[in-house]
Scaffold this motif. Structure first.
Motif, short mmCIF file in Angstrom:
data_model
loop_
_atom_site.label_atom_id
_atom_site.label_comp_id
_atom_site.label_asym_id
_atom_site.label_seq_id
_atom_site.Cartn_x
_atom_site.Cartn_y
_atom_site.Cartn_z
N PRO A 1 0.81 -1.21 0.00
CA PRO A 1 0.00 0.00 0.00
C PRO A 1 0.85 1.27 0.00
O PRO A 1 0.46 2.26 -0.59
N LEU A 2 2.00 1.22 0.65
CA LEU A 2 2.85 2.40 0.73
C LEU A 2 3.37 2.79 -0.65
O LEU A 2 3.45 3.98 -0.98
N LEU A 3 3.71 1.80 -1.47
CA LEU A 3 4.18 2.10 -2.82
C LEU A 3 3.08 2.76 -3.65
O LEU A 3 3.35 3.64 -4.45
N SER A 4 1.85 2.33 -3.45
CA SER A 4 0.73 2.94 -4.17
C SER A 4 0.55 4.39 -3.78
O SER A 4 0.30 5.26 -4.63
N VAL A 5 0.69 4.68 -2.50
CA VAL A 5 0.56 6.06 -2.03
C VAL A 5 1.69 6.91 -2.60
O VAL A 5 1.47 8.03 -3.08
N ARG A 6 2.92 6.37 -2.57
CA ARG A 6 4.06 7.11 -3.13
C ARG A 6 3.86 7.39 -4.61
O ARG A 6 4.15 8.48 -5.10
N ARG A 7 3.35 6.39 -5.34
CA ARG A 7 3.14 6.56 -6.78
C ARG A 7 2.08 7.62 -7.04
O ARG A 7 2.25 8.49 -7.90
N GLN A 8 0.98 7.58 -6.29
CA GLN A 8 -0.08 8.57 -6.47
C GLN A 8 0.41 9.98 -6.14
O GLN A 8 0.09 10.94 -6.84
N LEU A 9 1.19 10.11 -5.07
CA LEU A 9 1.73 11.42 -4.71
C LEU A 9 2.68 11.93 -5.79
O LEU A 9 2.66 13.11 -6.13
N ALA A 10 3.50 11.04 -6.32
CA ALA A 10 4.42 11.44 -7.38
C ALA A 10 3.66 11.93 -8.60
O ALA A 10 4.02 12.93 -9.22
N LEU A 11 2.58 11.23 -8.94
CA LEU A 11 1.77 11.66 -10.09
C LEU A 11 1.11 13.00 -9.83
O LEU A 11 1.06 13.87 -10.71
N LEU A 12 0.60 13.19 -8.62
CA LEU A 12 -0.06 14.46 -8.29
C LEU A 12 0.93 15.63 -8.32
O LEU A 12 0.56 16.75 -8.67
N LEU A 13 2.17 15.36 -7.94
CA LEU A 13 3.19 16.41 -7.92
C LEU A 13 3.87 16.57 -9.28
O LEU A 13 4.77 17.40 -9.43
N GLY A 14 3.47 15.78 -10.25
CA GLY A 14 4.05 15.89 -11.58
C GLY A 14 5.39 15.21 -11.74
O GLY A 14 6.14 15.51 -12.66
N ASP A 15 5.70 14.29 -10.85
CA ASP A 15 6.97 13.57 -10.89
C ASP A 15 6.76 12.21 -11.57
O ASP A 15 6.68 11.17 -10.91
N ALA A 16 6.66 12.23 -12.89
CA ALA A 16 6.42 10.99 -13.63
C ALA A 16 7.54 9.96 -13.45
O ALA A 16 7.25 8.78 -13.29
N PRO A 17 8.82 10.38 -13.48
CA PRO A 17 9.88 9.38 -13.25
C PRO A 17 9.78 8.73 -11.86
O PRO A 17 10.03 7.54 -11.70
N GLY A 18 9.40 9.50 -10.86
CA GLY A 18 9.23 8.95 -9.51
C GLY A 18 8.11 7.94 -9.46
O GLY A 18 8.20 6.90 -8.80
N ALA A 19 7.04 8.22 -10.19
CA ALA A 19 5.92 7.28 -10.25
C ALA A 19 6.36 6.01 -10.97
O ALA A 19 5.97 4.90 -10.59
N GLY A 20 7.18 6.16 -12.00
CA GLY A 20 7.69 5.00 -12.72
C GLY A 20 8.56 4.11 -11.86
O GLY A 20 8.47 2.88 -11.94
N VAL A 21 9.37 4.72 -11.04
CA VAL A 21 10.21 3.96 -10.11
C VAL A 21 9.34 3.17 -9.14
O VAL A 21 9.63 2.00 -8.85
#
Length: 80
Positions: A1-21
């Protein structure tokens, strides 16, 4: 679940590479735990987002799930 939250936050902040990681980390976790369908979804999303290393992770997932020929085909297609 933590990875999902990190991915969603990265997408909301416009950090596509972070979401990809995060997608790749999730795929690796799924592969390790034997959840191949969830891992396949994550790798497909990572490949679609052009995340570096996504094709290799997809090939590893296919290999570990018993689809060795498809794994090799994915790697050969990536070289072209």
């Amino acid at each position: 679940p933590l990875l999902s939250v990190r991915r969603q936050l990265a997408l909301l902040l416009g950090d596509a590479p972070g979401a990809g990681v995060c997608l790749l980390q999730y795929a690796k976790l799924c592969r390790t735990m034997g959840h191949f369908e969830s891992g396949a979804t994550a790798t497909l999303q990572a490949v679609a987002a052009s995340v570096p290393g996504a094709t290799l992770e997809r090939a590893k997932l296919l290999w570990h799930s018993g689809h060795e020929n498809r794994a090799l085909a994915e790697l050969q297609a990536a070289r072209r």
